[in-house]
Scaffold this motif. Structure first.
Motif, PDB file in Angstrom:
ATOM      1  N   ILE A   1     -33.498   2.342  61.467  1.00  0.00           N
ATOM      2  CA  ILE A   1     -33.968   3.350  62.421  1.00  0.00           C
ATOM      3  C   ILE A   1     -34.485   4.533  61.612  1.00  0.00           C
ATOM      4  O   ILE A   1     -33.832   4.979  60.668  1.00  0.00           O
ATOM      5  CB  ILE A   1     -32.874   3.768  63.432  1.00  0.00           C
ATOM      6  CG1 ILE A   1     -33.455   4.697  64.467  1.00  0.00           C
ATOM      7  CG2 ILE A   1     -31.674   4.352  62.746  1.00  0.00           C
ATOM      8  CD1 ILE A   1     -32.632   4.832  65.715  1.00  0.00           C
ATOM      9  N   GLY A   2     -35.700   4.979  61.955  1.00  0.00           N
ATOM     10  CA  GLY A   2     -36.335   6.023  61.168  1.00  0.00           C
ATOM     11  C   GLY A   2     -36.846   7.176  62.012  1.00  0.00           C
ATOM     12  O   GLY A   2     -37.109   7.036  63.201  1.00  0.00           O
ATOM     13  N   TYR A   3     -37.009   8.315  61.353  1.00  0.00           N
ATOM     14  CA  TYR A   3     -37.547   9.524  61.970  1.00  0.00           C
ATOM     15  C   TYR A   3     -38.715   9.976  61.104  1.00  0.00           C
ATOM     16  O   TYR A   3     -38.535  10.272  59.915  1.00  0.00           O
ATOM     17  CB  TYR A   3     -36.466  10.605  62.050  1.00  0.00           C
ATOM     18  CG  TYR A   3     -36.934  11.881  62.676  1.00  0.00           C
ATOM     19  CD1 TYR A   3     -37.177  11.956  64.036  1.00  0.00           C
ATOM     20  CD2 TYR A   3     -37.121  13.019  61.905  1.00  0.00           C
ATOM     21  CE1 TYR A   3     -37.605  13.139  64.612  1.00  0.00           C
ATOM     22  CE2 TYR A   3     -37.546  14.204  62.471  1.00  0.00           C
ATOM     23  CZ  TYR A   3     -37.783  14.254  63.833  1.00  0.00           C
ATOM     24  OH  TYR A   3     -38.204  15.423  64.397  1.00  0.00           O
ATOM     25  N   HIS A   4     -39.922   9.988  61.671  1.00  0.00           N
ATOM     26  CA  HIS A   4     -41.138  10.335  60.937  1.00  0.00           C
ATOM     27  C   HIS A   4     -41.669  11.676  61.434  1.00  0.00           C
ATOM     28  O   HIS A   4     -41.686  11.932  62.633  1.00  0.00           O
ATOM     29  CB  HIS A   4     -42.224   9.283  61.183  1.00  0.00           C
ATOM     30  CG  HIS A   4     -41.825   7.911  60.750  1.00  0.00           C
ATOM     31  ND1 HIS A   4     -42.514   7.231  59.797  1.00  0.00           N
ATOM     32  CD2 HIS A   4     -40.811   7.098  61.124  1.00  0.00           C
ATOM     33  CE1 HIS A   4     -41.955   6.051  59.606  1.00  0.00           C
ATOM     34  NE2 HIS A   4     -40.917   5.955  60.414  1.00  0.00           N
ATOM     35  N   THR A   5     -42.119  12.510  60.527  1.00  0.00           N
ATOM     36  CA  THR A   5     -42.777  13.768  60.883  1.00  0.00           C
ATOM     37  C   THR A   5     -44.111  13.834  60.152  1.00  0.00           C
ATOM     38  O   THR A   5     -44.176  13.556  58.955  1.00  0.00           O
ATOM     39  CB  THR A   5     -41.930  14.988  60.506  1.00  0.00           C
ATOM     40  OG1 THR A   5     -41.761  15.033  59.099  1.00  0.00           O
ATOM     41  CG2 THR A   5     -40.570  14.953  61.173  1.00  0.00           C
ATOM     42  N   GLN A   6     -45.166  14.180  60.891  1.00  0.00           N
ATOM     43  CA  GLN A   6     -46.489  14.318  60.286  1.00  0.00           C
ATOM     44  C   GLN A   6     -47.320  15.277  61.117  1.00  0.00           C
ATOM     45  O   GLN A   6     -47.499  15.080  62.313  1.00  0.00           O
ATOM     46  CB  GLN A   6     -47.192  12.965  60.203  1.00  0.00           C
ATOM     47  CG  GLN A   6     -48.556  13.044  59.550  1.00  0.00           C
ATOM     48  CD  GLN A   6     -49.206  11.673  59.430  1.00  0.00           C
ATOM     49  OE1 GLN A   6     -48.639  10.661  59.810  1.00  0.00           O
ATOM     50  NE2 GLN A   6     -50.407  11.653  58.906  1.00  0.00           N
ATOM     51  N   ASN A   7     -47.819  16.321  60.492  1.00  0.00           N
ATOM     52  CA  ASN A   7     -48.695  17.309  61.138  1.00  0.00           C
ATOM     53  C   ASN A   7     -48.131  17.831  62.460  1.00  0.00           C
ATOM     54  O   ASN A   7     -48.850  17.975  63.435  1.00  0.00           O
ATOM     55  CB  ASN A   7     -50.090  16.733  61.366  1.00  0.00           C
ATOM     56  CG  ASN A   7     -50.801  16.415  60.081  1.00  0.00           C
ATOM     57  OD1 ASN A   7     -50.497  16.980  59.042  1.00  0.00           O
ATOM     58  ND2 ASN A   7     -51.745  15.501  60.146  1.00  0.00           N
ATOM     59  N   GLY A   8     -46.852  18.102  62.514  1.00  0.00           N
ATOM     60  CA  GLY A   8     -46.237  18.633  63.720  1.00  0.00           C
ATOM     61  C   GLY A   8     -45.869  17.579  64.756  1.00  0.00           C
ATOM     62  O   GLY A   8     -45.335  17.909  65.805  1.00  0.00           O
ATOM     63  N   TYR A   9     -46.141  16.313  64.480  1.00  0.00           N
ATOM     64  CA  TYR A   9     -45.771  15.225  65.382  1.00  0.00           C
ATOM     65  C   TYR A   9     -44.521  14.544  64.853  1.00  0.00           C
ATOM     66  O   TYR A   9     -44.345  14.398  63.637  1.00  0.00           O
ATOM     67  CB  TYR A   9     -46.898  14.190  65.497  1.00  0.00           C
ATOM     68  CG  TYR A   9     -48.135  14.740  66.154  1.00  0.00           C
ATOM     69  CD1 TYR A   9     -48.236  14.816  67.533  1.00  0.00           C
ATOM     70  CD2 TYR A   9     -49.195  15.189  65.372  1.00  0.00           C
ATOM     71  CE1 TYR A   9     -49.367  15.329  68.126  1.00  0.00           C
ATOM     72  CE2 TYR A   9     -50.341  15.707  65.957  1.00  0.00           C
ATOM     73  CZ  TYR A   9     -50.414  15.765  67.334  1.00  0.00           C
ATOM     74  OH  TYR A   9     -51.539  16.277  67.921  1.00  0.00           O
ATOM     75  N   ASN A  10     -43.662  14.113  65.768  1.00  0.00           N
ATOM     76  CA  ASN A  10     -42.420  13.441  65.400  1.00  0.00           C
ATOM     77  C   ASN A  10     -42.379  12.080  66.081  1.00  0.00           C
ATOM     78  O   ASN A  10     -42.814  11.939  67.228  1.00  0.00           O
ATOM     79  CB  ASN A  10     -41.214  14.260  65.825  1.00  0.00           C
ATOM     80  CG  ASN A  10     -41.253  15.639  65.205  1.00  0.00           C
ATOM     81  OD1 ASN A  10     -41.490  15.782  64.018  1.00  0.00           O
ATOM     82  ND2 ASN A  10     -41.036  16.659  66.008  1.00  0.00           N
ATOM     83  N   LEU A  11     -41.839  11.098  65.381  1.00  0.00           N
ATOM     84  CA  LEU A  11     -41.800   9.748  65.910  1.00  0.00           C
ATOM     85  C   LEU A  11     -40.507   9.071  65.475  1.00  0.00           C
ATOM     86  O   LEU A  11     -40.161   9.083  64.291  1.00  0.00           O
ATOM     87  CB  LEU A  11     -42.999   8.954  65.386  1.00  0.00           C
ATOM     88  CG  LEU A  11     -43.147   7.517  65.840  1.00  0.00           C
ATOM     89  CD1 LEU A  11     -43.380   7.459  67.354  1.00  0.00           C
ATOM     90  CD2 LEU A  11     -44.300   6.850  65.098  1.00  0.00           C
ATOM     91  N   LEU A  12     -39.803   8.494  66.419  1.00  0.00           N
ATOM     92  CA  LEU A  12     -38.599   7.727  66.152  1.00  0.00           C
ATOM     93  C   LEU A  12     -38.983   6.254  66.142  1.00  0.00           C
ATOM     94  O   LEU A  12     -39.630   5.777  67.078  1.00  0.00           O
ATOM     95  CB  LEU A  12     -37.548   8.008  67.232  1.00  0.00           C
ATOM     96  CG  LEU A  12     -36.164   7.443  67.015  1.00  0.00           C
ATOM     97  CD1 LEU A  12     -35.527   8.047  65.772  1.00  0.00           C
ATOM     98  CD2 LEU A  12     -35.300   7.715  68.229  1.00  0.00           C
ATOM     99  N   THR A  13     -38.613   5.523  65.088  1.00  0.00           N
ATOM    100  CA  THR A  13     -39.015   4.126  64.965  1.00  0.00           C
ATOM    101  C   THR A  13     -37.819   3.241  64.651  1.00  0.00           C
ATOM    102  O   THR A  13     -36.774   3.717  64.196  1.00  0.00           O
ATOM    103  CB  THR A  13     -40.048   3.935  63.837  1.00  0.00           C
ATOM    104  OG1 THR A  13     -39.446   4.318  62.606  1.00  0.00           O
ATOM    105  CG2 THR A  13     -41.301   4.735  64.095  1.00  0.00           C
ATOM    106  N   THR A  14     -37.991   1.943  64.867  1.00  0.00           N
ATOM    107  CA  THR A  14     -37.012   0.959  64.436  1.00  0.00           C
ATOM    108  C   THR A  14     -37.744  -0.278  63.940  1.00  0.00           C
ATOM    109  O   THR A  14     -38.830  -0.602  64.427  1.00  0.00           O
ATOM    110  CB  THR A  14     -36.010   0.595  65.563  1.00  0.00           C
ATOM    111  OG1 THR A  14     -35.040  -0.306  65.033  1.00  0.00           O
ATOM    112  CG2 THR A  14     -36.709  -0.025  66.741  1.00  0.00           C
ATOM    113  N   ASP A  15     -37.176  -0.909  62.969  1.00  0.00           N
ATOM    114  CA  ASP A  15     -37.685  -2.171  62.442  1.00  0.00           C
ATOM    115  C   ASP A  15     -36.453  -3.028  62.211  1.00  0.00           C
ATOM    116  O   ASP A  15     -35.811  -2.926  61.167  1.00  0.00           O
ATOM    117  CB  ASP A  15     -38.456  -1.942  61.151  1.00  0.00           C
ATOM    118  CG  ASP A  15     -39.055  -3.223  60.594  1.00  0.00           C
ATOM    119  OD1 ASP A  15     -39.071  -4.232  61.320  1.00  0.00           O
ATOM    120  OD2 ASP A  15     -39.490  -3.220  59.442  1.00  0.00           O
ATOM    121  N   SER A  16     -36.086  -3.821  63.202  1.00  0.00           N
ATOM    122  CA  SER A  16     -34.818  -4.536  63.162  1.00  0.00           C
ATOM    123  C   SER A  16     -35.007  -5.989  63.556  1.00  0.00           C
ATOM    124  O   SER A  16     -35.914  -6.331  64.309  1.00  0.00           O
ATOM    125  CB  SER A  16     -33.824  -3.873  64.121  1.00  0.00           C
ATOM    126  OG  SER A  16     -33.688  -2.501  63.810  1.00  0.00           O
TER     127      SER A  16
END
Length: 74
Positions: free
Chosen positions: A51-66
């Motif tokens: 489970i990951g938390y990405h931040t880029q240019n003021g945008y946030n995204l929660l991801t999973t690769d399971s």
């Protein structure tokens, strides 16, 4: 990795800094992820959870690769 037993059974935390560029455009991103896996080396069955938390240019995204592998029959 604080909970490392062997290459196919461990839990830990990762960090990535990514940099993207194309032409005159560029951007960077931060990625924080928690992972755990327990794979049986003899059968290849088990689980791999990320489970990951990405931040880029003021945008946030929660991801999973399971994934989870199990036997359906004997």
């Amino acid at each position: 990795m604080p909970f490392y037993e062997h290459g196919d059974k461990n839990t830990g935390f990762t960090y990535q800094h990514n940099y993207f560029t194309q032409g005159n455009w560029d951007s960077s991103a931060e990625v924080y992820a928690l992972f755990t896996k327990a794979i049986n080396p003899r059968t290849g069955l088990g689980y791999n959870l990320n489970i990951g938390y990405h931040t880029q240019n003021g945008y946030n995204l929660l991801t999973t690769d399971s994934n989870y592998g199990f036997r359906v029959t004997d």
